[in-house]
Design a protein around this motif. Structure first.
Motif, PDB file in Angstrom:
ATOM      1  N   GLN A  67       0.909  -1.060   0.039  1.00 41.74           N
ATOM      2  CA  GLN A  67      -0.031   0.003   0.140  1.00 41.74           C
ATOM      3  C   GLN A  67       0.974   1.228   0.060  1.00 41.74           C
ATOM      4  OE1 GLN A  67      -2.500   0.748   3.375  1.00 41.74           O
ATOM      5  NE2 GLN A  67      -3.967   1.748   2.200  1.00 41.74           N
ATOM      6  N   GLU A 109       4.052   0.375   1.905  1.00 42.75           N
ATOM      7  CA  GLU A 109       4.161  -0.506   3.019  1.00 42.75           C
ATOM      8  C   GLU A 109       3.716  -2.208   2.599  1.00 42.75           C
ATOM      9  OE1 GLU A 109       1.751   0.490   6.388  1.00 42.75           O
ATOM     10  OE2 GLU A 109       2.501  -1.080   7.637  1.00 42.75           O
ATOM     11  N   LEU A 152       2.359  -5.347   3.650  1.00 43.65           N
ATOM     12  CA  LEU A 152       1.382  -5.869   4.722  1.00 43.65           C
ATOM     13  C   LEU A 152       1.294  -7.334   4.432  1.00 43.65           C
ATOM     14  CD1 LEU A 152      -1.177  -3.078   4.114  1.00 43.65           C
ATOM     15  CD2 LEU A 152       0.140  -3.453   6.364  1.00 43.65           C
ATOM     16  N   LEU A 153       1.569  -8.031   5.345  1.00 41.53           N
ATOM     17  CA  LEU A 153       1.539  -9.503   5.307  1.00 41.53           C
ATOM     18  C   LEU A 153       0.218 -10.383   4.863  1.00 41.53           C
ATOM     19  CD1 LEU A 153       3.415 -12.121   6.053  1.00 41.53           C
ATOM     20  CD2 LEU A 153       2.533 -11.981   8.385  1.00 41.53           C
ATOM     21  N   LEU A 204      -0.218 -14.708  11.470  1.00 39.66           N
ATOM     22  CA  LEU A 204       0.595 -14.665  12.807  1.00 39.66           C
ATOM     23  C   LEU A 204       0.016 -15.500  14.073  1.00 39.66           C
ATOM     24  CD1 LEU A 204       1.523 -10.781  12.736  1.00 39.66           C
ATOM     25  CD2 LEU A 204       3.150 -12.746  12.048  1.00 39.66           C
ATOM     26  N   ASP A 237       8.200 -13.728  11.690  1.00 45.28           N
ATOM     27  CA  ASP A 237       8.051 -12.536  11.396  1.00 45.28           C
ATOM     28  C   ASP A 237       9.070 -11.896  10.772  1.00 45.28           C
ATOM     29  OD1 ASP A 237       6.650  -9.918  11.852  1.00 45.28           O
ATOM     30  OD2 ASP A 237       7.512  -9.408  13.596  1.00 45.28           O
ATOM     31  N   LEU A 259       7.457  -5.021  11.990  1.00 47.03           N
ATOM     32  CA  LEU A 259       7.895  -6.180  12.791  1.00 47.03           C
ATOM     33  C   LEU A 259       7.710  -6.060  14.321  1.00 47.03           C
ATOM     34  CD1 LEU A 259      11.975  -6.199  11.447  1.00 47.03           C
ATOM     35  CD2 LEU A 259      10.067  -8.108  11.415  1.00 47.03           C
ATOM     36  N   LEU A 260       7.582  -7.013  14.907  1.00 47.42           N
ATOM     37  CA  LEU A 260       7.568  -6.907  16.558  1.00 47.42           C
ATOM     38  C   LEU A 260       8.950  -6.544  16.833  1.00 47.42           C
ATOM     39  CD1 LEU A 260       5.369 -10.418  16.800  1.00 47.42           C
ATOM     40  CD2 LEU A 260       4.734  -7.868  17.392  1.00 47.42           C
ATOM     41  N   GLU A 294       8.500  -0.461  10.961  1.00 50.38           N
ATOM     42  CA  GLU A 294       7.545  -0.091  11.604  1.00 50.38           C
ATOM     43  C   GLU A 294       7.377  -0.816  12.848  1.00 50.38           C
ATOM     44  OE1 GLU A 294       3.900   0.779   9.227  1.00 50.38           O
ATOM     45  OE2 GLU A 294       4.824   1.920   7.814  1.00 50.38           O
ATOM     46  N   ASP A 349       0.535   3.272  14.241  1.00 49.10           N
ATOM     47  CA  ASP A 349      -0.492   3.337  15.083  1.00 49.10           C
ATOM     48  C   ASP A 349      -0.610   4.174  16.193  1.00 49.10           C
ATOM     49  OD1 ASP A 349      -1.312   1.248  13.433  1.00 49.10           O
ATOM     50  OD2 ASP A 349      -1.374  -0.211  14.851  1.00 49.10           O
ATOM     51  N   ARG A 402      -5.449   5.564  12.596  1.00 48.88           N
ATOM     52  CA  ARG A 402      -6.893   6.002  11.968  1.00 48.88           C
ATOM     53  C   ARG A 402      -7.957   6.364  12.899  1.00 48.88           C
ATOM     54  NH1 ARG A 402     -10.827   5.434   8.625  1.00 48.88           N
ATOM     55  NH2 ARG A 402     -12.448   4.036   9.112  1.00 48.88           N
ATOM     56  N   GLY A 413      -5.099   5.621   7.185  1.00 50.21           N
ATOM     57  CA  GLY A 413      -6.362   5.264   6.909  1.00 50.21           C
ATOM     58  C   GLY A 413      -7.351   6.527   6.535  1.00 50.21           C
ATOM     59  N   VAL A 414      -6.695   7.210   5.695  1.00 47.28           N
ATOM     60  CA  VAL A 414      -7.574   8.143   5.256  1.00 47.28           C
ATOM     61  C   VAL A 414      -8.752   7.692   4.292  1.00 47.28           C
ATOM     62  CG1 VAL A 414      -6.244  10.401   5.675  1.00 47.28           C
ATOM     63  CG2 VAL A 414      -5.884   8.881   3.564  1.00 47.28           C
ATOM     64  N   GLY A 469      -3.875   5.425   2.802  1.00 53.28           N
ATOM     65  CA  GLY A 469      -5.237   5.006   3.204  1.00 53.28           C
ATOM     66  C   GLY A 469      -6.260   4.563   1.758  1.00 53.28           C
ATOM     67  N   PHE A 470      -7.304   4.133   1.994  1.00 53.04           N
ATOM     68  CA  PHE A 470      -8.254   3.791   1.134  1.00 53.04           C
ATOM     69  C   PHE A 470      -8.469   4.858  -0.042  1.00 53.04           C
ATOM     70  CE2 PHE A 470     -10.002   0.097   3.828  1.00 53.04           C
ATOM     71  CZ  PHE A 470      -8.746  -0.705   3.650  1.00 53.04           C
ATOM     72  N   PRO A 526      -4.421  -1.569  -0.420  1.00 52.87           N
ATOM     73  CA  PRO A 526      -3.341  -2.556  -0.613  1.00 52.87           C
ATOM     74  C   PRO A 526      -3.391  -3.546  -1.568  1.00 52.87           C
ATOM     75  CG  PRO A 526      -3.964  -2.827   1.820  1.00 52.87           C
ATOM     76  CD  PRO A 526      -4.942  -1.924   1.117  1.00 52.87           C
TER      77      PRO A 526
END
Ligand code: C2E
Ligand code: MN
Ligand code: MN
Length: 405
Positions: A184, A198, A200-201, A213, A225, A249-250, A281, A312, A335, A369-370, A389-390, A395
């Motif tokens: 995305q 970005e 995204l898994l 996960l 991860d 990543l965690l 991130e 976030d 968001r 998240g716009v 954002g969408f 994505p």
């Protein structure tokens, strides 16, 4: 040898004339050169801001000395962190910017660099290299580190030059990889350029990150991860994305797996990517709950040249207190704070404070998240220039989507 970067602000004890400051900066240039320290000194007639970069111990020792100098007071540490490489080395060992009547004048303390510095100018500094130090200097020049600070002006956040817009067909599946990623874009709608993508898994059938996960636990989770990121990087490299790539990543994945950062660097290099193109991130929530892991992970990533984003932001509980302790390269506003901001007073007040704070600290802000134009318009006016954002793009599974500008 580990390099570090230190930025401080202070207030001049006396009214200083320009000649005096120039003489001082020449003296500093020699002192710093002897100590293998590079950087820059900025003076606006009342306040100083200085950037020091060099071997960690030498920078720390010099700063201790500087703090005892009676020619200034109100010394505030703005930034103190490990760096991957120097930014100011080719610009001489110390130069000075004096702001007269709002105009900017640059005087080099190293005469051989005069021409170059006049050409660079303060406004160009940020364009040369989007480092936090140069962004902080920019904020300083616009009065953000004065006390009391000046209010936000409309010249806030000029557009930075960004990479070219990649062209890919919509949602094309590569179908080659054991794990999948949806990409995305994060965009600047004013310059119509893509800032980063970005990763995204996803599962083979577009399953969500949580679904995938949740199949793992303990050390297996961290290993998965981390190791899954090689496919994110591989897909990005195969698509030839000309922008930065963000991965999630965690922090524990970077701590529990030995040589995790080396693993990433190895993949980055073998794919022909550069570490400075990669952003990791970490969610605000993870940063708080795994505090020590988070700090360890960030130190390792930074030292390798990888940028760090807090994801976030505003969804967790730390809020601004997290920023007092640690300043990421990027901050993604959750968001929850963005949704419907155009009509929500408290959200507006909070987001304005976050933007102002990030601006002064050289952190770039992304609104996550716009979903509609009203949100984007309000945020643009408040000074946000980067969006995900969408509204711009959803994505895209193993591919890069078309962007709706
Ligand atoms: P995130 O990093 O905040 O990613 C953004 C999430 O918001 C994505 O959900 C994306 O699809 C969604 N999103 C983007 N724009 C909009 C919008 O305009 N409206 C709405 N309602 N949603 C939007 P996704 O892909 O389900 O990812 C959820 C979370 O899973 C991510 O949130 C991230 O924290 C985590 N995650 C993703 N990939 C990985 C990974 O490889 N490792 C780890 N540890 N976590 C991951
Ligand atoms: Mn993320
Ligand atoms: Mn997020």
């Amino acid at each position: 040898m580990s390099l570090s970067l230190l930025v401080y602000r202070s207030r001049s004890t006396n009214q200083l004339k320009k000649d005096k400051v120039v003489a001082m900066s020449k003296h500093f240039a020699v002192r710093n050169r002897d100590r293998d320290i590079t950087g820059m000194l900025v003076f606006d007639g009342q306040y100083f801001m200085q950037i020091l970069e060099g071997p960690r111990q030498k920078v720390t020792a010099l700063y201790e000395l500087i703090k005892t100098d009676p020619r200034h007071e109100e010394v505030v540490t703005v930034l103190d962190e490990p760096i991957y490489r120097r930014t100011f080395d080719e610009w001489g060992l110390g130069f000075i910017v004096i702001k007269d009547d709002g105009g900017k004048q640059i005087i080099s303390s190293d005469l051989t660099f005069d021409n170059q510095l006049y050409k660079l100018g303060l406004d160009n500094l940020k364009r040369v290299d989007e480092t936090r130090a140069s962004m902080i200097i920019d904020a300083f020049a616009k009065g953000r580190w004065r006390e009391p600070y000046t209010i936000l002006s409309d010249e806030f956040y000029e557009d930075l030059p960004q990479e070219a817009v990649p062209e890919f067909s919509n949602g094309e599946s590569l179908g080659l990889y054991p794990v999948n990623f949806a990409f995305q874009p994060i965009v600047n709608p004013v310059s119509k350029l893509v800032t980063s993508a970005e990763a995204l898994l996803r599962g083979p059938n577009n399953e969500s990150p949580a679904t995938i996960l949740s199949q793992y636990s303990g050390i297996d989770l961290y290993r998965f991860d981390l190791e899954s990121k090689q496919y994110a990087l591989q897909i990005a490299a195969d698509m030839g994305l000309p922008c930065r790539v963000s991965v999630n990543l965690l922090p524990m994945s970077l701590i529990m797996i030995p040589d995790a950062v080396d693993f990433l660097l190895d993949k980055i290099e073998s794919l022909g990517l550069s570490s400075e193109q990669i952003i990791v991130e970490i969610t605000e929530e993870e940063a708080i709950t795994n505090h020590d892991a988070f700090h360890g992970a960030v130190t390792r990533l930074r030292a390798a040249g990888i940028k760090v984003a807090i994801d976030d932001f505003g969804a967790g509980f730390a809020g601004l207190s997290l920023l007092a302790e640690f300043q990421p390269d990027k901050l993604k506003i959750d968001r929850k704070l963005i949704q419907g901001i155009q009509t929500n007073g408290p959200k507006q007040a909070i987001v304005r404070a976050v933007i102002e704070c990030c601006y002064s600290l050289g952190i770039s802000v992304i609104a996550e998240g716009v979903e509609d134009a009203a949100e984007v318009n309000w945020l643009l006016e408040a000074g946000v220039s980067k969006f995900q954002g969408f509204y711009f793009a959803r994505p895209s599974f193993n591919g890069f989507p078309q962007i709706n500008w």
